[in-house]
Motif scaffolding. Structure first.
Motif, PDB file in Angstrom:
ATOM      1  N   HIS A 135     -44.916  73.982  23.919  1.00  0.00           N
ATOM      2  CA  HIS A 135     -44.722  72.771  24.468  1.00  0.00           C
ATOM      3  C   HIS A 135     -43.311  72.452  23.863  1.00  0.00           C
ATOM      4  CE1 HIS A 135     -48.905  71.757  24.845  1.00  0.00           C
ATOM      5  NE2 HIS A 135     -49.007  72.440  23.717  1.00  0.00           N
ATOM      6  N   VAL A 136     -42.537  71.905  24.912  1.00  0.00           N
ATOM      7  CA  VAL A 136     -41.111  71.380  24.574  1.00  0.00           C
ATOM      8  C   VAL A 136     -41.058  69.884  23.934  1.00  0.00           C
ATOM      9  CG1 VAL A 136     -38.837  70.784  25.765  1.00  0.00           C
ATOM     10  CG2 VAL A 136     -40.413  72.458  26.583  1.00  0.00           C
ATOM     11  N   HIS A 137     -40.535  70.242  22.649  1.00  0.00           N
ATOM     12  CA  HIS A 137     -40.432  68.776  21.804  1.00  0.00           C
ATOM     13  C   HIS A 137     -39.136  68.414  21.956  1.00  0.00           C
ATOM     14  CE1 HIS A 137     -44.410  68.910  19.645  1.00  0.00           C
ATOM     15  NE2 HIS A 137     -44.152  70.599  19.857  1.00  0.00           N
ATOM     16  N   PRO A 138     -39.120  67.132  21.843  1.00  0.00           N
ATOM     17  CA  PRO A 138     -40.165  65.926  21.712  1.00  0.00           C
ATOM     18  C   PRO A 138     -40.633  65.429  22.942  1.00  0.00           C
ATOM     19  CG  PRO A 138     -37.687  65.039  21.727  1.00  0.00           C
ATOM     20  CD  PRO A 138     -37.390  66.576  21.764  1.00  0.00           C
ATOM     21  N   ASP A 139     -40.320  66.063  24.170  1.00  0.00           N
ATOM     22  CA  ASP A 139     -40.963  65.637  25.392  1.00  0.00           C
ATOM     23  C   ASP A 139     -42.403  65.603  25.508  1.00  0.00           C
ATOM     24  OD1 ASP A 139     -38.259  65.603  26.172  1.00  0.00           O
ATOM     25  OD2 ASP A 139     -38.372  67.444  27.404  1.00  0.00           O
ATOM     26  N   TYR A 140     -42.873  66.361  24.592  1.00  0.00           N
ATOM     27  CA  TYR A 140     -44.579  66.645  24.396  1.00  0.00           C
ATOM     28  C   TYR A 140     -44.944  65.565  23.882  1.00  0.00           C
ATOM     29  CZ  TYR A 140     -49.258  68.509  23.183  1.00  0.00           C
ATOM     30  OH  TYR A 140     -50.257  68.589  23.139  1.00  0.00           O
ATOM     31  N   LEU A 141     -44.291  64.497  22.980  1.00  0.00           N
ATOM     32  CA  LEU A 141     -44.950  63.571  22.599  1.00  0.00           C
ATOM     33  C   LEU A 141     -45.164  62.511  23.713  1.00  0.00           C
ATOM     34  CD1 LEU A 141     -42.343  63.034  19.468  1.00  0.00           C
ATOM     35  CD2 LEU A 141     -44.692  63.974  19.496  1.00  0.00           C
ATOM     36  N   ALA A 142     -44.297  62.441  24.588  1.00  0.00           N
ATOM     37  CA  ALA A 142     -44.398  61.533  25.864  1.00  0.00           C
ATOM     38  C   ALA A 142     -45.405  62.006  26.724  1.00  0.00           C
ATOM     39  CB  ALA A 142     -43.124  61.588  26.792  1.00  0.00           C
ATOM     40  N   GLU A 143     -45.673  63.157  26.955  1.00  0.00           N
ATOM     41  CA  GLU A 143     -46.869  63.767  27.764  1.00  0.00           C
ATOM     42  C   GLU A 143     -48.001  63.510  27.325  1.00  0.00           C
ATOM     43  OE1 GLU A 143     -46.407  67.919  28.218  1.00  0.00           O
ATOM     44  OE2 GLU A 143     -44.290  67.915  28.776  1.00  0.00           O
ATOM     45  N   THR A 144     -48.258  63.687  25.936  1.00  0.00           N
ATOM     46  CA  THR A 144     -49.458  63.282  25.083  1.00  0.00           C
ATOM     47  C   THR A 144     -49.986  61.772  25.281  1.00  0.00           C
ATOM     48  OG1 THR A 144     -48.323  63.024  23.033  1.00  0.00           O
ATOM     49  CG2 THR A 144     -49.361  65.161  23.647  1.00  0.00           C
ATOM     50  N   GLN A 145     -48.763  61.083  25.421  1.00  0.00           N
ATOM     51  CA  GLN A 145     -49.244  59.585  25.591  1.00  0.00           C
ATOM     52  C   GLN A 145     -49.376  58.942  26.994  1.00  0.00           C
ATOM     53  OE1 GLN A 145     -46.197  57.319  23.050  1.00  0.00           O
ATOM     54  NE2 GLN A 145     -46.125  58.976  21.811  1.00  0.00           N
ATOM     55  N   LEU A 174     -47.482  75.671  10.489  1.00  0.00           N
ATOM     56  CA  LEU A 174     -46.136  75.232  10.844  1.00  0.00           C
ATOM     57  C   LEU A 174     -45.500  73.936   9.469  1.00  0.00           C
ATOM     58  CD1 LEU A 174     -46.303  74.581  14.605  1.00  0.00           C
ATOM     59  CD2 LEU A 174     -45.302  76.622  13.462  1.00  0.00           C
ATOM     60  N   ILE A 175     -44.404  74.058   9.416  1.00  0.00           N
ATOM     61  CA  ILE A 175     -43.585  73.090   8.506  1.00  0.00           C
ATOM     62  C   ILE A 175     -43.158  72.005   9.232  1.00  0.00           C
ATOM     63  CG2 ILE A 175     -41.885  72.673   6.757  1.00  0.00           C
ATOM     64  CD1 ILE A 175     -42.523  75.535   6.015  1.00  0.00           C
ATOM     65  N   ARG A 176     -43.318  70.635   9.003  1.00  0.00           N
ATOM     66  CA  ARG A 176     -42.703  69.378   9.346  1.00  0.00           C
ATOM     67  C   ARG A 176     -41.364  69.538   8.742  1.00  0.00           C
ATOM     68  NH1 ARG A 176     -46.585  65.420  11.738  1.00  0.00           N
ATOM     69  NH2 ARG A 176     -48.589  66.296  11.577  1.00  0.00           N
ATOM     70  N   VAL A 177     -40.313  69.179   9.773  1.00  0.00           N
ATOM     71  CA  VAL A 177     -39.002  68.753   9.048  1.00  0.00           C
ATOM     72  C   VAL A 177     -38.687  67.448   8.651  1.00  0.00           C
ATOM     73  CG1 VAL A 177     -36.487  69.150   9.521  1.00  0.00           C
ATOM     74  CG2 VAL A 177     -38.200  70.823  10.180  1.00  0.00           C
ATOM     75  N   GLY A 178     -39.317  66.650   9.725  1.00  0.00           N
ATOM     76  CA  GLY A 178     -39.014  64.957   9.651  1.00  0.00           C
ATOM     77  C   GLY A 178     -40.063  64.301   8.726  1.00  0.00           C
ATOM     78  N   GLY A 179     -39.877  63.142   8.479  1.00  0.00           N
ATOM     79  CA  GLY A 179     -40.940  62.302   7.756  1.00  0.00           C
ATOM     80  C   GLY A 179     -40.419  62.025   6.251  1.00  0.00           C
ATOM     81  N   LEU A 180     -41.604  61.605   5.605  1.00  0.00           N
ATOM     82  CA  LEU A 180     -40.949  61.556   4.086  1.00  0.00           C
ATOM     83  C   LEU A 180     -40.810  62.638   3.364  1.00  0.00           C
ATOM     84  CD1 LEU A 180     -43.425  58.490   3.275  1.00  0.00           C
ATOM     85  CD2 LEU A 180     -41.035  58.484   3.748  1.00  0.00           C
ATOM     86  N   GLY A 232     -34.872  60.452   8.507  1.00  0.00           N
ATOM     87  CA  GLY A 232     -34.181  60.055   9.916  1.00  0.00           C
ATOM     88  C   GLY A 232     -35.108  60.425  11.126  1.00  0.00           C
ATOM     89  N   TYR A 233     -36.084  61.597  11.024  1.00  0.00           N
ATOM     90  CA  TYR A 233     -36.690  62.213  12.015  1.00  0.00           C
ATOM     91  C   TYR A 233     -38.166  61.606  11.885  1.00  0.00           C
ATOM     92  CZ  TYR A 233     -32.402  64.885  12.779  1.00  0.00           C
ATOM     93  OH  TYR A 233     -31.206  65.233  12.988  1.00  0.00           O
ATOM     94  N   GLY A 234     -39.027  61.830  13.071  1.00  0.00           N
ATOM     95  CA  GLY A 234     -40.190  61.433  12.948  1.00  0.00           C
ATOM     96  C   GLY A 234     -41.090  62.658  12.523  1.00  0.00           C
ATOM     97  N   GLY A 235     -42.175  62.427  11.759  1.00  0.00           N
ATOM     98  CA  GLY A 235     -42.917  63.371  11.183  1.00  0.00           C
ATOM     99  C   GLY A 235     -43.703  64.569  12.374  1.00  0.00           C
ATOM    100  N   ASN A 236     -43.504  64.059  13.699  1.00  0.00           N
ATOM    101  CA  ASN A 236     -43.858  64.735  14.708  1.00  0.00           C
ATOM    102  C   ASN A 236     -42.839  65.177  15.886  1.00  0.00           C
ATOM    103  OD1 ASN A 236     -43.512  62.485  15.641  1.00  0.00           O
ATOM    104  ND2 ASN A 236     -45.743  62.022  16.756  1.00  0.00           N
ATOM    105  N   GLU A 237     -41.665  65.240  15.149  1.00  0.00           N
ATOM    106  CA  GLU A 237     -40.686  65.491  16.072  1.00  0.00           C
ATOM    107  C   GLU A 237     -40.075  67.127  15.837  1.00  0.00           C
ATOM    108  OE1 GLU A 237     -36.117  63.764  16.869  1.00  0.00           O
ATOM    109  OE2 GLU A 237     -37.536  62.564  15.482  1.00  0.00           O
ATOM    110  N   ILE A 238     -40.049  67.726  14.752  1.00  0.00           N
ATOM    111  CA  ILE A 238     -39.607  68.761  14.601  1.00  0.00           C
ATOM    112  C   ILE A 238     -40.413  69.826  13.825  1.00  0.00           C
ATOM    113  CG2 ILE A 238     -37.511  70.322  13.731  1.00  0.00           C
ATOM    114  CD1 ILE A 238     -35.935  67.471  13.604  1.00  0.00           C
ATOM    115  N   PHE A 239     -40.782  71.073  14.187  1.00  0.00           N
ATOM    116  CA  PHE A 239     -41.653  71.947  13.427  1.00  0.00           C
ATOM    117  C   PHE A 239     -40.899  73.361  13.281  1.00  0.00           C
ATOM    118  CE2 PHE A 239     -44.357  68.972  15.374  1.00  0.00           C
ATOM    119  CZ  PHE A 239     -45.237  68.367  14.430  1.00  0.00           C
ATOM    120  N   GLY A 240     -41.411  74.007  12.619  1.00  0.00           N
ATOM    121  CA  GLY A 240     -41.032  75.445  12.162  1.00  0.00           C
ATOM    122  C   GLY A 240     -41.804  76.320  11.282  1.00  0.00           C
TER     123      GLY A 240
END
Length: 150
Positions: free
Chosen positions: A118-128, A2-8, A13-21
């Motif tokens: 997994h539903v993103h970005p909700d999955y980030l909250a679940e893992t925490q 998968l490719i990360r859309v956010g991050g450097l 403006g998006y986090g590195g673990n927010e959008i994948f494709g």
């Protein structure tokens, strides 16, 4: 993979673990300008500030789904950002050119997407271990970047 859309490497403006494709098309535009050039500001004889500049930038990306390339360039596949950066042009130890840049970017589009079950970005909250509604994504992306331009 998968490719990360956010991050450097993508839209800052998006986090590195927010959008994948599976696939991503990315276009970014940047207007750079200089505030001060030919400075000679000594920083403890370790570094010298040689100039200050800024950059106004924007970017847009189209992302396919995680399961395949369907939906790529579709109506729900676009993400965008706008931001500004301040850049310090420096020299370390008198010989090594260095750029220090602070980017402030605002994501313009936020969506919920399903990726690998997994539903993103909700999955980030679940893992925490957070409950629904306790987790929110930051409204602004901040990135501090150190580059050597050689």
């Amino acid at each position: 993979s998968l490719i990360r859309v956010g991050g450097l490497d993508g839209l800052g403006g998006y986090g590195g673990n927010e959008i994948f494709g599976r696939g991503m098309a990315l276009a970014q535009l940047e207007y750079r300008h200089v505030y001060a050039n030919n400075l000679n500001v000594n920083l403890l004889h370790i570094g010298w500030l040689r100039g200050l500049g800024g950059a106004l930038f924007t970017g847009v990306a189209s992302v396919s789904g995680c399961d395949g390339y369907d939906g790529w360039f579709g109506r729900e596949s676009y993400y965008a950002q706008a931001g500004y950066a301040v850049t310090a042009f420096m020299q370390l130890l008198g010989v090594t050119p260095q750029l220090i840049r602070l980017d402030v970017a605002v994501p313009l589009v936020r969506r919920r997407t399903t990726c690998l079950g997994h539903v993103h970005p909700d999955y980030l909250a679940e893992t925490q271990g957070l409950q629904p509604g306790e987790y929110t994504l930051p409204p602004v992306g901040l990135n501090l970047i150190f580059l050597q331009p050689f």
